[in-house]
Write a protein that holds these residues in place. Structure first.
Motif, PDB file in Angstrom:
ATOM      1  N   HIS A   1       0.837  -1.197   0.000  1.00 23.33           N
ATOM      2  CA  HIS A   1       0.000   0.000   0.000  1.00 23.33           C
ATOM      3  C   HIS A   1       0.875   1.250   0.000  1.00 23.33           C
ATOM      4  O   HIS A   1       1.700   1.407   0.896  1.00 23.33           O
ATOM      5  CB  HIS A   1      -0.915   0.022   1.220  1.00 23.33           C
ATOM      6  CG  HIS A   1      -1.703  -1.245   1.400  1.00 23.33           C
ATOM      7  ND1 HIS A   1      -2.540  -1.731   0.434  1.00 23.33           N
ATOM      8  CD2 HIS A   1      -1.768  -2.119   2.430  1.00 23.33           C
ATOM      9  CE1 HIS A   1      -3.102  -2.852   0.861  1.00 23.33           C
ATOM     10  NE2 HIS A   1      -2.654  -3.121   2.060  1.00 23.33           N
TER      11      HIS A   1
ATOM     12  N   ASN B   1      -3.672  12.964   7.834  1.00 24.00           N
ATOM     13  CA  ASN B   1      -5.065  12.549   7.672  1.00 24.00           C
ATOM     14  C   ASN B   1      -5.192  11.402   6.678  1.00 24.00           C
ATOM     15  O   ASN B   1      -5.929  10.440   6.907  1.00 24.00           O
ATOM     16  CB  ASN B   1      -5.929  13.725   7.178  1.00 24.00           C
ATOM     17  CG  ASN B   1      -6.173  14.750   8.267  1.00 24.00           C
ATOM     18  OD1 ASN B   1      -5.854  14.513   9.427  1.00 24.00           O
ATOM     19  ND2 ASN B   1      -6.741  15.887   7.890  1.00 24.00           N
ATOM     20  N   VAL B   2      -4.484  11.522   5.566  1.00 24.98           N
ATOM     21  CA  VAL B   2      -4.576  10.478   4.539  1.00 24.98           C
ATOM     22  C   VAL B   2      -3.952   9.179   5.053  1.00 24.98           C
ATOM     23  O   VAL B   2      -4.488   8.090   4.857  1.00 24.98           O
ATOM     24  CB  VAL B   2      -3.885  10.935   3.231  1.00 24.98           C
ATOM     25  CG1 VAL B   2      -4.104   9.914   2.135  1.00 24.98           C
ATOM     26  CG2 VAL B   2      -4.424  12.296   2.781  1.00 24.98           C
TER      27      VAL B   2
ATOM     28  N   ILE C   1      -3.654   8.192   8.198  1.00 29.58           N
ATOM     29  CA  ILE C   1      -4.504   7.605   9.240  1.00 29.58           C
ATOM     30  C   ILE C   1      -5.675   6.847   8.625  1.00 29.58           C
ATOM     31  O   ILE C   1      -6.086   5.800   9.113  1.00 29.58           O
ATOM     32  CB  ILE C   1      -4.994   8.725  10.199  1.00 29.58           C
ATOM     33  CG1 ILE C   1      -3.867   9.118  11.156  1.00 29.58           C
ATOM     34  CG2 ILE C   1      -6.227   8.300  10.959  1.00 29.58           C
ATOM     35  CD1 ILE C   1      -4.197  10.292  12.042  1.00 29.58           C
ATOM     36  N   VAL C   2      -6.218   7.353   7.545  1.00 28.24           N
ATOM     37  CA  VAL C   2      -7.376   6.695   6.934  1.00 28.24           C
ATOM     38  C   VAL C   2      -6.940   5.521   6.058  1.00 28.24           C
ATOM     39  O   VAL C   2      -7.584   4.481   6.036  1.00 28.24           O
ATOM     40  CB  VAL C   2      -8.205   7.709   6.103  1.00 28.24           C
ATOM     41  CG1 VAL C   2      -9.317   7.004   5.341  1.00 28.24           C
ATOM     42  CG2 VAL C   2      -8.791   8.781   7.014  1.00 28.24           C
ATOM     43  N   PHE C   3      -5.808   5.674   5.364  1.00 23.86           N
ATOM     44  CA  PHE C   3      -5.446   4.707   4.330  1.00 23.86           C
ATOM     45  C   PHE C   3      -4.401   3.687   4.801  1.00 23.86           C
ATOM     46  O   PHE C   3      -4.330   2.583   4.283  1.00 23.86           O
ATOM     47  CB  PHE C   3      -4.953   5.486   3.101  1.00 23.86           C
ATOM     48  CG  PHE C   3      -4.500   4.652   1.972  1.00 23.86           C
ATOM     49  CD1 PHE C   3      -5.392   3.826   1.307  1.00 23.86           C
ATOM     50  CD2 PHE C   3      -3.180   4.668   1.568  1.00 23.86           C
ATOM     51  CE1 PHE C   3      -4.964   3.039   0.261  1.00 23.86           C
ATOM     52  CE2 PHE C   3      -2.744   3.886   0.519  1.00 23.86           C
ATOM     53  CZ  PHE C   3      -3.645   3.062  -0.138  1.00 23.86           C
ATOM     54  N   ASN C   4      -3.583   4.051   5.793  1.00 25.90           N
ATOM     55  CA  ASN C   4      -2.619   3.128   6.420  1.00 25.90           C
ATOM     56  C   ASN C   4      -1.668   2.480   5.405  1.00 25.90           C
ATOM     57  O   ASN C   4      -1.666   1.253   5.234  1.00 25.90           O
ATOM     58  CB  ASN C   4      -3.410   2.060   7.205  1.00 25.90           C
ATOM     59  CG  ASN C   4      -2.549   1.147   8.082  1.00 25.90           C
ATOM     60  OD1 ASN C   4      -2.977   0.069   8.462  1.00 25.90           O
ATOM     61  ND2 ASN C   4      -1.344   1.541   8.408  1.00 25.90           N
ATOM     62  N   PRO C   5      -0.833   3.314   4.755  1.00 25.41           N
ATOM     63  CA  PRO C   5       0.084   2.774   3.737  1.00 25.41           C
ATOM     64  C   PRO C   5       1.405   2.299   4.344  1.00 25.41           C
ATOM     65  O   PRO C   5       1.735   2.619   5.480  1.00 25.41           O
ATOM     66  CB  PRO C   5       0.336   3.996   2.863  1.00 25.41           C
ATOM     67  CG  PRO C   5       0.279   5.141   3.836  1.00 25.41           C
ATOM     68  CD  PRO C   5      -0.742   4.772   4.882  1.00 25.41           C
TER      69      PRO C   5
ATOM     70  N   PHE D   1      -2.207   9.705  17.688  1.00 24.52           N
ATOM     71  CA  PHE D   1      -2.880   8.538  17.131  1.00 24.52           C
ATOM     72  C   PHE D   1      -1.916   7.787  16.229  1.00 24.52           C
ATOM     73  O   PHE D   1      -1.785   8.102  15.048  1.00 24.52           O
ATOM     74  CB  PHE D   1      -4.134   8.973  16.377  1.00 24.52           C
ATOM     75  CG  PHE D   1      -5.083   7.836  16.233  1.00 24.52           C
ATOM     76  CD1 PHE D   1      -5.965   7.549  17.252  1.00 24.52           C
ATOM     77  CD2 PHE D   1      -5.056   7.020  15.119  1.00 24.52           C
ATOM     78  CE1 PHE D   1      -6.828   6.480  17.154  1.00 24.52           C
ATOM     79  CE2 PHE D   1      -5.906   5.948  15.024  1.00 24.52           C
ATOM     80  CZ  PHE D   1      -6.799   5.680  16.041  1.00 24.52           C
TER      81      PHE D   1
ATOM     82  N   THR E   1      -0.324   4.158  15.320  1.00 28.91           N
ATOM     83  CA  THR E   1       0.217   3.018  14.563  1.00 28.91           C
ATOM     84  C   THR E   1       0.509   3.341  13.099  1.00 28.91           C
ATOM     85  O   THR E   1       1.599   3.086  12.603  1.00 28.91           O
ATOM     86  CB  THR E   1      -0.729   1.815  14.672  1.00 28.91           C
ATOM     87  OG1 THR E   1      -1.026   1.614  16.057  1.00 28.91           O
ATOM     88  CG2 THR E   1      -0.108   0.555  14.117  1.00 28.91           C
ATOM     89  N   SER E   2      -0.466   3.902  12.394  1.00 29.65           N
ATOM     90  CA  SER E   2      -0.281   4.170  10.963  1.00 29.65           C
ATOM     91  C   SER E   2       0.855   5.158  10.718  1.00 29.65           C
ATOM     92  O   SER E   2       1.633   4.992   9.779  1.00 29.65           O
ATOM     93  CB  SER E   2      -1.557   4.775  10.367  1.00 29.65           C
ATOM     94  OG  SER E   2      -2.606   3.871  10.454  1.00 29.65           O
TER      95      SER E   2
END
Lengths: 319, 319
Positions: free
Chosen positions: A129, A250-251, A253-257, A286, A288-289
């Motif tokens: 990803h 933001n991207v 956190i949502v997408f987790n690449p 926040f 992990t990602s």
């Protein structure tokens, strides 16, 4: 020369045309003015003439990929909307190339093509990803999900530059306020630099020396000045990278690449961009990602051509 | 009863347990207190006793799916981090269930499970790309890419509630400022209502009558008051939906989905949420993605169990 593809990266001023091997090597590269004002059809005509010359010289491609700055209808091979290529809207490139060259053609957003090029040739381990962010006049991007380009429902995915970081912020070229591009696009970076030079008349000697005429301010001089220790140039990059970090966090956190890769001219600023983005990522509670993702800058300036060509080859092989 | 699966949705207070058929029908549903303070192992013990009773009554599942509020390591079936289930961190549920029940178990973030449940049972046409947003005490979410749950690099994808809409805004439970959740989570909505009631002492008669004790303010009463025309309740929803629209517009622009579906208790506010989100989407000049996406509210309150069960069945079948 089996299975080579043509990749065309159409910018507002110049178009780059490359013959690309399946492993992403550029076998031949040429450039021609886009002359966008003439319209799309004359552009295609000039491109065809160049390709005829190439054919005579033995370059026989099996597919063509075209990267265009704008909102592309990948399915039909048309350009849906574009602020940078006036009059080209609605033109169906795929049909035009099919008729004239009898080649299967793929039409792609230029940022998607560039991200795919960087993914295929510069991220050797092919992480699953990936987010790619193109930093140039505008800010764009592309997403790789499970090793494939994510085009989204209408082929418009990846428009990271128009994610907003401030609801009543700086005006973006798209008309909205507070888009990431309004801060991290070339014009946003230069605006920040002008504001700082105006607000701190006694600072920024190196930058002022490098750019006596402020109209010539560019990310390139700002990198050079920052490298030489100029405090204003460094502050410009700190601010630019911080806003970029906010928007990209933001991207992520949502997408987790696995990887976030920067491309395009402005990404040559390297650590002047990466350091503040990293700092923002590490300060966000926040975690992990934001801790997982690896930040990179791509280096191949012709990744857009390469990506367009490789996408055309993939499409042809029915992937 | 071939191929039924168990779906367990573990909330901070209660856990729901369902036996689910492959087409997403709930064949049996039970509830038990989570009693998170006792720890994860005693919870698993109590769950096993319940499932033994079910087995005796003829329910013989072939897989188990567990939805947990927290950062889940899907690959190893462990709970990595959680603010809501103190002491459960690091517990490996998959191993525990495999040992005790000899069942393949899938451990999933509860929002991912709920989004998958809504996708599989409520979006009948199975659109390709979907964003699900869970609105409850917190705000979470999940992404469906090409008809599959996108877990991301570390299984942490979809954490939409911690995308930030203001860099120095309201404090979120995660510790950051300006997260979407700090405005659109239950506590954010109630905070907005309290602020408005304080600022406008002569307004909000219906709301004040419905909730004489402001400590009892909830999205449920705010919906009732808005339905009855209360101007403060309506303003609360307008503000909540507007901020939600800002945050989600960013995700839609980057991800370009076909459908955006809201789930969870607060989504019962229906159009009080959808209308301002739609308005924000239509006001943004950067258009294609925001015009294309269809907004929906899911209705099944047990979608979390259903989704966990269906994910377990899919995983078992090696998809």
């Amino acid at each position: 020369m089996a299975s080579i593809a043509l990749g065309v990266d159409v910018g507002g001023t110049f178009a780059k045309i490359a013959a690309v091997s399946p492993d992403g090597k550029i076998l031949r590269l040429d450039e021609m003015p886009t002359d966008a004002g003439d319209g799309a059809k004359p552009f295609v005509g000039r491109l065809l003439r160049l390709l005829q010359i190439w054919r005579k010289q033995g370059i026989r491609p099996s597919a063509l990929g075209l990267g265009l700055a704008g909102d592309v209808d990948h399915e039909h091979g048309c350009l849906r909307l574009t602020p940078n290529l006036p009059g080209w809207q609605g033109f169906c490139f795929r049909d035009a190339f099919k008729r004239a060259l009898r080649l299967p053609a793929v039409v792609e957003n230029d940022a998607n093509a560039a991200v795919w090029g960087a993914y295929a040739t510069e991220l050797k381990r092919r992480p699953r990803h990936v987010i790619g962010v193109t930093l140039g006049t505008g800010v764009g991007g592309g997403l790789i999900v499970d090793g494939r380009l994510h085009r989204g429902a209408t082929g418009t995915a990846g428009e990271i530059g128009h994610a907003r970081v401030a609801m009543s912020g700086a005006r973006c070229h798209c008309g909205a306020r507070g888009c990431l591009e309004a801060y991290a696009g070339k014009y946003g970076i230069v605006r920040t630099a002008r504001e700082l030079l105006r607000a701190r008349p006694d600072s920024g000697a190196v930058l002022r020396r490098l750019v006596p005429n402020l109209k010539a301010l560019s990310p390139k001089c700002l990198k050079a000045a920052a490298d030489q220790g100029d405090p204003i140039a460094r502050e410009v990059w700190r601010r630019t990278g911080t806003v970029l970090g906010w928007g990209l966090a933001n991207v992520v956190i949502v997408f987790n690449p696995d990887v976030l890769v920067f491309l395009g001219g402005v990404s040559r600023a390297g650590n002047w961009i990466l350091d503040p983005v990293r700092r923002v990522f590490h300060e966000h509670p926040f975690g992990t990602s934001l801790r997982h993702v690896t930040l990179r800058c791509a280096v191949n300036p012709n990744g857009g051509c390469v990506g367009a060509a490789l996408l055309a080859l993939e499409d042809r092989s029915g992937r």
